[in-house]
Design an enzyme around this catalytic site. Structure first.
Site, PDB file in Angstrom:
ATOM      1  N   ASP A  35      35.636  31.495  37.034  1.00  0.00           N
ATOM      2  CA  ASP A  35      35.703  31.922  38.428  1.00  0.00           C
ATOM      3  C   ASP A  35      36.554  30.959  39.263  1.00  0.00           C
ATOM      4  O   ASP A  35      36.671  29.779  38.927  1.00  0.00           O
ATOM      5  CB  ASP A  35      34.264  31.962  38.970  1.00  0.00           C
ATOM      6  CG  ASP A  35      34.131  32.868  40.173  1.00  0.00           C
ATOM      7  OD1 ASP A  35      35.120  33.531  40.538  1.00  0.00           O
ATOM      8  OD2 ASP A  35      33.035  32.900  40.748  1.00  0.00           O
ATOM      9  N   TRP A  40      41.822  29.341  44.191  1.00  0.00           N
ATOM     10  CA  TRP A  40      42.806  28.312  43.809  1.00  0.00           C
ATOM     11  C   TRP A  40      44.175  28.663  44.405  1.00  0.00           C
ATOM     12  O   TRP A  40      44.873  27.814  44.961  1.00  0.00           O
ATOM     13  CB  TRP A  40      42.875  28.228  42.288  1.00  0.00           C
ATOM     14  CG  TRP A  40      43.824  27.203  41.744  1.00  0.00           C
ATOM     15  CD1 TRP A  40      43.533  25.913  41.406  1.00  0.00           C
ATOM     16  CD2 TRP A  40      45.231  27.400  41.451  1.00  0.00           C
ATOM     17  NE1 TRP A  40      44.655  25.284  40.928  1.00  0.00           N
ATOM     18  CE2 TRP A  40      45.710  26.166  40.950  1.00  0.00           C
ATOM     19  CE3 TRP A  40      46.098  28.476  41.559  1.00  0.00           C
ATOM     20  CZ2 TRP A  40      47.030  25.989  40.550  1.00  0.00           C
ATOM     21  CZ3 TRP A  40      47.423  28.312  41.177  1.00  0.00           C
ATOM     22  CH2 TRP A  40      47.879  27.074  40.680  1.00  0.00           C
ATOM     23  N   ARG A  48      47.025  35.918  44.965  1.00  0.00           N
ATOM     24  CA  ARG A  48      45.896  35.759  44.032  1.00  0.00           C
ATOM     25  C   ARG A  48      46.340  35.830  42.571  1.00  0.00           C
ATOM     26  O   ARG A  48      45.793  35.131  41.714  1.00  0.00           O
ATOM     27  CB  ARG A  48      44.848  36.841  44.306  1.00  0.00           C
ATOM     28  CG  ARG A  48      44.085  36.636  45.610  1.00  0.00           C
ATOM     29  CD  ARG A  48      43.175  37.827  45.889  1.00  0.00           C
ATOM     30  NE  ARG A  48      42.213  38.056  44.816  1.00  0.00           N
ATOM     31  CZ  ARG A  48      41.052  37.408  44.700  1.00  0.00           C
ATOM     32  NH1 ARG A  48      40.703  36.502  45.585  1.00  0.00           N
ATOM     33  NH2 ARG A  48      40.230  37.664  43.704  1.00  0.00           N
ATOM     34  N   HIS A  52      45.426  33.871  38.787  1.00  0.00           N
ATOM     35  CA  HIS A  52      45.031  34.464  37.502  1.00  0.00           C
ATOM     36  C   HIS A  52      45.953  33.988  36.380  1.00  0.00           C
ATOM     37  O   HIS A  52      45.516  33.726  35.264  1.00  0.00           O
ATOM     38  CB  HIS A  52      45.074  35.995  37.589  1.00  0.00           C
ATOM     39  CG  HIS A  52      44.070  36.550  38.560  1.00  0.00           C
ATOM     40  ND1 HIS A  52      42.760  36.144  38.581  1.00  0.00           N
ATOM     41  CD2 HIS A  52      44.187  37.472  39.560  1.00  0.00           C
ATOM     42  CE1 HIS A  52      42.112  36.789  39.530  1.00  0.00           C
ATOM     43  NE2 HIS A  52      42.957  37.595  40.155  1.00  0.00           N
ATOM     44  N   SER A  80      35.057  41.934  35.171  1.00  0.00           N
ATOM     45  CA  SER A  80      33.749  42.587  35.254  1.00  0.00           C
ATOM     46  C   SER A  80      33.920  44.035  35.703  1.00  0.00           C
ATOM     47  O   SER A  80      34.976  44.417  36.236  1.00  0.00           O
ATOM     48  CB  SER A  80      32.841  41.845  36.236  1.00  0.00           C
ATOM     49  OG  SER A  80      33.161  42.214  37.559  1.00  0.00           O
ATOM     50  N   GLU A  82      32.718  45.260  38.162  1.00  0.00           N
ATOM     51  CA  GLU A  82      32.855  45.253  39.634  1.00  0.00           C
ATOM     52  C   GLU A  82      34.288  44.916  40.077  1.00  0.00           C
ATOM     53  O   GLU A  82      34.662  45.164  41.216  1.00  0.00           O
ATOM     54  CB  GLU A  82      31.900  44.226  40.279  1.00  0.00           C
ATOM     55  CG  GLU A  82      30.451  44.708  40.395  1.00  0.00           C
ATOM     56  CD  GLU A  82      29.671  44.518  39.109  1.00  0.00           C
ATOM     57  OE1 GLU A  82      29.853  43.463  38.471  1.00  0.00           O
ATOM     58  OE2 GLU A  82      28.915  45.436  38.722  1.00  0.00           O
ATOM     59  N   ARG A  86      38.869  45.532  43.482  1.00  0.00           N
ATOM     60  CA  ARG A  86      39.944  44.692  44.034  1.00  0.00           C
ATOM     61  C   ARG A  86      41.195  45.522  44.316  1.00  0.00           C
ATOM     62  O   ARG A  86      41.323  46.639  43.812  1.00  0.00           O
ATOM     63  CB  ARG A  86      40.263  43.574  43.036  1.00  0.00           C
ATOM     64  CG  ARG A  86      39.100  42.611  42.898  1.00  0.00           C
ATOM     65  CD  ARG A  86      39.447  41.516  41.959  1.00  0.00           C
ATOM     66  NE  ARG A  86      38.364  40.563  41.838  1.00  0.00           N
ATOM     67  CZ  ARG A  86      38.405  39.507  41.040  1.00  0.00           C
ATOM     68  NH1 ARG A  86      39.469  39.266  40.298  1.00  0.00           N
ATOM     69  NH2 ARG A  86      37.394  38.689  40.986  1.00  0.00           N
ATOM     70  N   LEU A 146      36.761  29.735  14.895  1.00  0.00           N
ATOM     71  CA  LEU A 146      36.133  30.099  16.173  1.00  0.00           C
ATOM     72  C   LEU A 146      36.199  31.604  16.428  1.00  0.00           C
ATOM     73  O   LEU A 146      37.249  32.222  16.243  1.00  0.00           O
ATOM     74  CB  LEU A 146      36.874  29.372  17.309  1.00  0.00           C
ATOM     75  CG  LEU A 146      36.418  29.706  18.730  1.00  0.00           C
ATOM     76  CD1 LEU A 146      35.100  29.026  19.059  1.00  0.00           C
ATOM     77  CD2 LEU A 146      37.480  29.317  19.753  1.00  0.00           C
ATOM     78  N   ARG A 203      29.746  28.090  34.502  1.00  0.00           N
ATOM     79  CA  ARG A 203      30.394  28.893  35.554  1.00  0.00           C
ATOM     80  C   ARG A 203      31.136  27.949  36.480  1.00  0.00           C
ATOM     81  O   ARG A 203      30.569  26.994  36.994  1.00  0.00           O
ATOM     82  CB  ARG A 203      29.393  29.733  36.342  1.00  0.00           C
ATOM     83  CG  ARG A 203      30.106  30.562  37.420  1.00  0.00           C
ATOM     84  CD  ARG A 203      29.261  31.602  38.088  1.00  0.00           C
ATOM     85  NE  ARG A 203      30.125  32.447  38.923  1.00  0.00           N
ATOM     86  CZ  ARG A 203      29.835  33.660  39.336  1.00  0.00           C
ATOM     87  NH1 ARG A 203      28.684  34.211  38.996  1.00  0.00           N
ATOM     88  NH2 ARG A 203      30.669  34.335  40.088  1.00  0.00           N
ATOM     89  N   ARG A 209      25.233  31.967  40.358  1.00  0.00           N
ATOM     90  CA  ARG A 209      24.582  33.234  39.985  1.00  0.00           C
ATOM     91  C   ARG A 209      25.200  33.781  38.705  1.00  0.00           C
ATOM     92  O   ARG A 209      26.243  33.313  38.268  1.00  0.00           O
ATOM     93  CB  ARG A 209      24.669  34.250  41.117  1.00  0.00           C
ATOM     94  CG  ARG A 209      26.033  34.431  41.714  1.00  0.00           C
ATOM     95  CD  ARG A 209      25.941  35.357  42.934  1.00  0.00           C
ATOM     96  NE  ARG A 209      26.756  34.887  44.030  1.00  0.00           N
ATOM     97  CZ  ARG A 209      28.080  35.059  44.135  1.00  0.00           C
ATOM     98  NH1 ARG A 209      28.725  35.712  43.194  1.00  0.00           N
ATOM     99  NH2 ARG A 209      28.750  34.571  45.142  1.00  0.00           N
TER     100      ARG A 209
HETATM  101  C1  V07 Z   1      42.400  37.287  32.486  1.00  0.00           C
HETATM  102  C2  V07 Z   1      42.914  34.915  33.144  1.00  0.00           C
HETATM  103  C3  V07 Z   1      41.765  33.956  32.959  1.00  0.00           C
HETATM  104  C4  V07 Z   1      40.983  33.728  34.220  1.00  0.00           C
HETATM  105  C5  V07 Z   1      40.077  34.851  34.594  1.00  0.00           C
HETATM  106  C6  V07 Z   1      40.658  36.145  35.135  1.00  0.00           C
HETATM  107  C7  V07 Z   1      42.095  36.459  34.819  1.00  0.00           C
HETATM  108  C8  V07 Z   1      42.991  36.297  29.166  1.00  0.00           C
HETATM  109  C9  V07 Z   1      42.704  37.620  28.971  1.00  0.00           C
HETATM  110  C10 V07 Z   1      42.585  38.315  27.702  1.00  0.00           C
HETATM  111  C11 V07 Z   1      41.713  39.372  27.541  1.00  0.00           C
HETATM  112  C12 V07 Z   1      41.568  40.024  26.315  1.00  0.00           C
HETATM  113  C13 V07 Z   1      42.279  39.568  25.242  1.00  0.00           C
HETATM  114  C14 V07 Z   1      43.142  38.516  25.357  1.00  0.00           C
HETATM  115  C15 V07 Z   1      43.304  37.886  26.593  1.00  0.00           C
HETATM  116  C16 V07 Z   1      42.473  38.130  30.249  1.00  0.00           C
HETATM  117  C17 V07 Z   1      41.974  39.588  31.940  1.00  0.00           C
HETATM  118  C18 V07 Z   1      42.076  38.580  32.870  1.00  0.00           C
HETATM  119  C19 V07 Z   1      41.623  40.972  32.364  1.00  0.00           C
HETATM  120  F1  V07 Z   1      42.125  40.166  24.037  1.00  0.00           F
HETATM  121  N1  V07 Z   1      42.936  35.997  30.455  1.00  0.00           N
HETATM  122  N2  V07 Z   1      42.617  37.095  31.138  1.00  0.00           N
HETATM  123  N3  V07 Z   1      42.150  39.372  30.632  1.00  0.00           N
HETATM  124  N4  V07 Z   1      42.498  36.265  33.423  1.00  0.00           N
END
Ligand code: V07
Length: 255
Positions: A35, A40, A48, A52, A80, A82, A86, A146, A203, A209
């Site tokens: 989160d 940031w 935003r 990400h 999520s 939710e 956005r 892993l 978190r 939460r």
């Molecule tokens: C997302 C980057 C990390 C911070 C949190 C929100 C944004 C990696 C993935 C991902 C998901 C599935 C996968 C490989 C990589 C990802 C979303 C958002 C939706 F098989 N980062 N990241 N997916 N963020």
């Protein structure tokens, strides 16, 4: 065997003093709510999505460290149910992140023997997102290092409702005796399936939460919350969380 090897590697490299402190009681399953990416970016006057993107780059460092330490499962909450609320441009960007991440990282993850998994609702994800994830799951399914489990379009109450529906269906059709419904059976119907429950939940960004994350699976989990925003999260913070976990477990064991 993998664990021993990883420990030895960490020790011999003397990479980080926290690594060498105590390699006992390393949590086997760590779950992280990543989160603070939007905040940031806002702090820096950036959009935003820049947060990400930066947050995505942090994942590698933590995956490497987790693999090195012999952690068995790392579950990351990426999106999520939710999060659909956005702005559209942000959601579209987020839905491109799995591809962007995997197009660069998949070969390295294969090299590092990481197994990629996914939990969440596939239904309303764009096709391009599903395809990228399915390819990664398929290509890493026999890896033994892993387990990197992405929670994407995941919500725990939906997960529990879905499990109840399926259990009820099995019972109604006579394939399942009501007396056989117990903790273990319910666990098998959840999206985590045969994965062990998390030992440690992290978190970031100061929210205290669960936000509908792994409600059943976190019943006995140790929680560690930090004000650090996810894009600022480093290996050192990760090791600090592990250290706190180890101390709690040691105290518990001593009673
Ligand atoms: C997302 C980057 C990390 C911070 C949190 C929100 C944004 C990696 C993935 C991902 C998901 C599935 C996968 C490989 C990589 C990802 C979303 C958002 C939706 F098989 N980062 N990241 N997916 N963020």
């Amino acid at each position: 065997m993998l664990e021993k090897f990883s420990y030895w590697k960490v020790k011999s490299k003397k990479e980080n003093k926290a690594d060498n402190k105590n390699l006992e009681n390393i949590p086997k399953h760590v779950a992280i709510i990543m989160d603070g990416n939007g905040r940031w970016a806002k702090k820096r006057g950036l959009p935003r999505i820049a947060g990400h993107r930066e947050g995505m780059n942090v994942i590698n460092k933590i995956v490497k460290k987790a693999n090195q330490l012999g952690i068995e499962v790392l579950t990351l909450y990426a999106f999520s149910t939710e999060n659909w609320k956005r702005p559209k441009n942000e959601v579209d960007f987020l839905m491109r992140l799995p591809e962007r991440y995997l197009s660069v990282e998949l070969p390295k993850l294969i090299e590092e023997n990481v197994q990629i998994r996914f939990m969440g609702c596939m239904n309303n994800l764009p096709n391009h997102t599903i395809q990228a994830i399915e390819k990664a799951v398929e290509q890493t399914k026999s890896n033994t290092g892993l387990i990197l489990n992405f929670a994407l379009n995941y919500g725990s109450r939906d997960e529990i409702v879905f499990a109840i529906q399926n259990i009820a269906k099995e019972a109604a059709s006579g394939h399942l005796d009501l007396n056989s419904i117990n903790h273990e059976l319910v666990s098998k119907y959840l999206m985590t399936e045969e994965l062990r429950d998390p030992d440690l939940l992290i978190r970031t960004s100061g929210e205290i939460r669960l936000s509908n994350f792994m409600l059943w699976q976190l019943a006995y989990t140790e929680f560690w919350f930090t004000d650090i925003l996810w894009p600022d999260f480093s290996e050192e913070h990760f090791l600090e969380a592990l250290h706190v976990y180890q101390q709690r477990i040691r105290r518990f064991g001593g009673i």
